[in-house]
Design a protein around this motif. Structure first.
Motif, PDB file in Angstrom:
ATOM      1  N   LEU A 167     -46.294 101.676 -11.208  1.00 47.12           N
ATOM      2  CA  LEU A 167     -46.813 100.339 -11.512  1.00 47.12           C
ATOM      3  C   LEU A 167     -47.796 100.299 -12.675  1.00 47.12           C
ATOM      4  CD1 LEU A 167     -47.829  99.151  -7.893  1.00 47.12           C
ATOM      5  CD2 LEU A 167     -45.746  98.533  -9.136  1.00 47.12           C
ATOM      6  N   HIS A 168     -48.350 101.452 -13.062  1.00 50.44           N
ATOM      7  CA  HIS A 168     -49.581 101.407 -13.862  1.00 50.44           C
ATOM      8  C   HIS A 168     -49.444 100.636 -15.175  1.00 50.44           C
ATOM      9  CE1 HIS A 168     -47.851 104.724 -16.200  1.00 50.44           C
ATOM     10  NE2 HIS A 168     -48.780 104.522 -17.081  1.00 50.44           N
ATOM     11  N   ASP A 169     -48.250 100.637 -15.766  1.00 52.36           N
ATOM     12  CA  ASP A 169     -48.074  99.936 -17.039  1.00 52.36           C
ATOM     13  C   ASP A 169     -47.267  98.644 -16.910  1.00 52.36           C
ATOM     14  OD1 ASP A 169     -49.523 101.531 -18.749  1.00 52.36           O
ATOM     15  OD2 ASP A 169     -47.815 102.729 -19.422  1.00 52.36           O
ATOM     16  N   LEU A 170     -47.056  98.213 -15.700  1.00 53.87           N
ATOM     17  CA  LEU A 170     -46.184  97.051 -15.497  1.00 53.87           C
ATOM     18  C   LEU A 170     -46.752  95.781 -16.137  1.00 53.87           C
ATOM     19  CD1 LEU A 170     -43.507  97.251 -14.131  1.00 53.87           C
ATOM     20  CD2 LEU A 170     -44.533  96.447 -11.994  1.00 53.87           C
ATOM     21  N   GLY A 171     -48.068  95.767 -16.313  1.00 50.31           N
ATOM     22  CA  GLY A 171     -48.702  94.617 -16.963  1.00 50.31           C
ATOM     23  C   GLY A 171     -48.224  94.413 -18.398  1.00 50.31           C
ATOM     24  N   LYS A 172     -47.540  95.400 -18.934  1.00 50.97           N
ATOM     25  CA  LYS A 172     -47.037  95.254 -20.302  1.00 50.97           C
ATOM     26  C   LYS A 172     -45.942  94.198 -20.417  1.00 50.97           C
ATOM     27  CE  LYS A 172     -48.296  99.917 -21.776  1.00 50.97           C
ATOM     28  NZ  LYS A 172     -47.811 101.255 -22.214  1.00 50.97           N
ATOM     29  N   VAL A 173     -45.494  93.672 -19.295  1.00 50.57           N
ATOM     30  CA  VAL A 173     -44.549  92.539 -19.364  1.00 50.57           C
ATOM     31  C   VAL A 173     -45.159  91.365 -20.122  1.00 50.57           C
ATOM     32  CG1 VAL A 173     -43.201  93.116 -17.289  1.00 50.57           C
ATOM     33  CG2 VAL A 173     -45.244  91.647 -17.076  1.00 50.57           C
ATOM     34  N   GLY A 238     -55.706  93.251 -21.824  1.00 51.44           N
ATOM     35  CA  GLY A 238     -54.475  94.022 -21.960  1.00 51.44           C
ATOM     36  C   GLY A 238     -53.778  94.198 -20.628  1.00 51.44           C
ATOM     37  N   HIS A 239     -52.860  95.164 -20.579  1.00 55.83           N
ATOM     38  CA  HIS A 239     -52.001  95.302 -19.400  1.00 55.83           C
ATOM     39  C   HIS A 239     -52.743  95.819 -18.174  1.00 55.83           C
ATOM     40  CE1 HIS A 239     -51.800  99.328 -21.240  1.00 55.83           C
ATOM     41  NE2 HIS A 239     -51.376  99.808 -20.099  1.00 55.83           N
ATOM     42  N   ASP A 240     -53.870  96.517 -18.350  1.00 55.85           N
ATOM     43  CA  ASP A 240     -54.618  97.034 -17.200  1.00 55.85           C
ATOM     44  C   ASP A 240     -55.149  95.888 -16.330  1.00 55.85           C
ATOM     45  OD1 ASP A 240     -54.552  99.089 -19.215  1.00 55.85           O
ATOM     46  OD2 ASP A 240     -56.110 100.173 -18.136  1.00 55.85           O
ATOM     47  N   GLU A 241     -55.936  95.022 -16.981  1.00 56.53           N
ATOM     48  CA  GLU A 241     -56.586  93.948 -16.233  1.00 56.53           C
ATOM     49  C   GLU A 241     -55.548  92.949 -15.705  1.00 56.53           C
ATOM     50  OE1 GLU A 241     -59.758  93.770 -15.386  1.00 56.53           O
ATOM     51  OE2 GLU A 241     -59.660  91.776 -14.463  1.00 56.53           O
ATOM     52  N   PHE A 264     -58.369 100.542 -14.889  1.00 61.23           N
ATOM     53  CA  PHE A 264     -59.134 101.224 -15.940  1.00 61.23           C
ATOM     54  C   PHE A 264     -58.411 102.410 -16.566  1.00 61.23           C
ATOM     55  CE2 PHE A 264     -62.398  99.105 -13.298  1.00 61.23           C
ATOM     56  CZ  PHE A 264     -62.915  98.270 -14.281  1.00 61.23           C
ATOM     57  N   HIS A 265     -57.100 102.503 -16.368  1.00 60.72           N
ATOM     58  CA  HIS A 265     -56.429 103.704 -16.872  1.00 60.72           C
ATOM     59  C   HIS A 265     -56.408 103.790 -18.398  1.00 60.72           C
ATOM     60  CE1 HIS A 265     -52.796 101.094 -17.181  1.00 60.72           C
ATOM     61  NE2 HIS A 265     -52.403 101.960 -18.099  1.00 60.72           N
ATOM     62  N   SER A 266     -56.523 102.685 -19.090  1.00 60.59           N
ATOM     63  CA  SER A 266     -56.501 102.716 -20.564  1.00 60.59           C
ATOM     64  C   SER A 266     -57.898 102.809 -21.173  1.00 60.59           C
ATOM     65  CB  SER A 266     -55.823 101.459 -21.116  1.00 60.59           C
ATOM     66  OG  SER A 266     -54.499 101.356 -20.651  1.00 60.59           O
ATOM     67  N   PHE A 267     -58.915 102.946 -20.340  1.00 60.33           N
ATOM     68  CA  PHE A 267     -60.288 103.002 -20.844  1.00 60.33           C
ATOM     69  C   PHE A 267     -60.631 104.455 -21.221  1.00 60.33           C
ATOM     70  CE2 PHE A 267     -64.932 101.640 -19.668  1.00 60.33           C
ATOM     71  CZ  PHE A 267     -65.282 101.687 -21.014  1.00 60.33           C
ATOM     72  N   PHE A 297     -51.032 112.534 -15.586  1.00 62.08           N
ATOM     73  CA  PHE A 297     -49.582 112.306 -15.514  1.00 62.08           C
ATOM     74  C   PHE A 297     -49.137 111.213 -16.481  1.00 62.08           C
ATOM     75  CE2 PHE A 297     -51.116 114.038 -11.552  1.00 62.08           C
ATOM     76  CZ  PHE A 297     -50.367 115.194 -11.498  1.00 62.08           C
ATOM     77  N   ASP A 298     -49.993 110.222 -16.669  1.00 63.00           N
ATOM     78  CA  ASP A 298     -49.710 109.146 -17.617  1.00 63.00           C
ATOM     79  C   ASP A 298     -49.475 109.746 -19.005  1.00 63.00           C
ATOM     80  OD1 ASP A 298     -49.568 106.751 -18.972  1.00 63.00           O
ATOM     81  OD2 ASP A 298     -51.660 106.191 -18.670  1.00 63.00           O
ATOM     82  N   LEU A 299     -50.302 110.727 -19.352  1.00 61.85           N
ATOM     83  CA  LEU A 299     -50.241 111.288 -20.700  1.00 61.85           C
ATOM     84  C   LEU A 299     -49.252 112.444 -20.832  1.00 61.85           C
ATOM     85  CD1 LEU A 299     -51.410 111.116 -23.527  1.00 61.85           C
ATOM     86  CD2 LEU A 299     -53.353 112.486 -22.753  1.00 61.85           C
TER      87      LEU A 299
HETATM   88 FE   LIG Z   1     -51.109 101.923 -19.784  1.00 63.76          FE
END
Ligand SMILES: [Fe+2]
Ligand SMILES: [Fe+2]
Length: 330
Positions: A167-173, A238-241, A264-267, A297-299
């Motif tokens: 789910l972590h990047d799903l906000g990029k929709v 951005g997609h996090d919030e 906060f994963h992109s901070f 794992f994200d990176l």
């Molecule tokens: Fe992300």
């Protein structure tokens, strides 16, 4: 899934091999070393092979799953994608202001844009390549499965964490709802206070941001109190919030660590570089190891060898059914 243009000939073989997740557990090589072989691969990803890269076999510092050293990720000084990455950050750092972020909170907070399931949102990411990412040039849906599978290997008993990875990047929709990428992707930073040096390209990209001339917003704490806690800090939009808001609005039954990690994963200036600690609460410091764990794992699962999504979908659908089923408000 639309894979048009994604299949490099060498990747056909790579996809058949299990990922060497154990390598992710090794301590990071902090020293940046330029190897001619890996430099060539960075410029021409099609020549990279999973087993055929001798440098990956012989050099202990080449330890991430892609055959790329951890120190080679997030290179903001050179690389094939650098111009695209810089342009995205230049726009972000010019236009992300306190006023802009407040407007976006008001716009997206009520989650009244559309209804769709998690899986439908994930499939939308087949159409999104993140223009701020120097390490990835394929659709974000693959990155979701790569991250989730890496977590699943390392934390087999924490199914909620597997789902958080998915789910972590799903906000990029948001980018597919019409937002420009500079308002969706990339590292985040607090608005309303002085920009710290670890923010990517901070020395050259904030000159035209109106907030940098504001006497309050340009101080160390800006509009915040020391120790106020990140939950009270306005982060660049951005997609996090956005995803955090979607999770809250739809009452995802995940642990608070999952909410926090995604928010906060992109901070990176905070979780990787240790800046902005003066704004943190004790709760933020308690959560920091979780954010770092997701980040690993994200990176470091980013690689050109793409996962077999068809094979994985059933497992992740079962987690969606358990923690965030049905049609959701976005
Ligand atoms: Fe992300
Ligand atoms: Fe990600």
């Amino acid at each position: 899934m639309n894979q048009t243009g994604l299949q490099h000939p060498t990747n056909q073989a790579q996809m058949q091999h299990p990922m060497n997740w154990a390598r992710l557990q090794h301590p990071t090589n902090q020293v940046r070393v330029q190897h001619p072989a890996s430099w060539a691969q960075a410029q021409h990803p099609t020549i990279r092979t999973w087993e055929g890269d001798p440098s990956g076999e012989q050099r202990p510092e080449l330890e991430a799953v892609s055959g790329k050293a951890k120190s080679e990720y997030r290179n903001y000084t050179q690389g094939r994608l650098l111009d695209r990455v810089y342009s995205t950050y230049a726009l972000m750092h010019t236009h992300q202001t306190v006023e802009f972020v407040r407007r976006k909170h008001a716009e997206y907070g009520p989650c009244r844009l559309r209804k769709m399931s998690v899986m439908e949102a994930l499939e939308l990411l087949d159409n999104l390549v993140d223009e701020s990412d120097p390490d990835v040039d394929f659709p974000n849906s693959y990155h979701a499965y790569q991250t989730a599978e890496g977590i699943r290997q390392a934390h087999p008993d924490r199914d909620w964490f597997h789902l958080a990875g998915l789910l972590h990047d799903l906000g990029k929709v948001l980018a597919l709802f019409g937002e420009p990428q500079w308002a969706v992707v990339g590292d985040t930073f607090p608005v309303g206070c002085k920009v710290q040096p670890s923010v990517v390209f901070s020395d050259s990209t904030f000159r035209d941001n109106p907030d940098t001339g504001d006497p309050l917003y340009s101080t160390e704490c800006g509009m915040y109190q020391p120790g106020c806690g990140l939950e009270n800090v306005l982060m660049s939009w951005g997609h996090d919030e956005y995803m955090y808001k979607v999770m809250k609005f739809n009452n995802f039954s995940l642990p608070k660590e999952a909410f926090y990690m995604i928010r906060f994963h992109s901070f990176y200036p905070w979780h990787t570089h240790g800046d902005y600690m003066h704004l943190c609460s004790e709760e933020d410091l308690r959560m920091l190891p979780w954010v770092k764990e997701l980040n690993k794992f994200d990176l470091y699962t980013k690689q050109e060898a793409l996962p077999d999504v068809q094979q994985l979908r059933g497992y992740y659908q079962s987690l969606i059914d358990k923690y965030c089923p049905g049609q959701l408000c976005w």
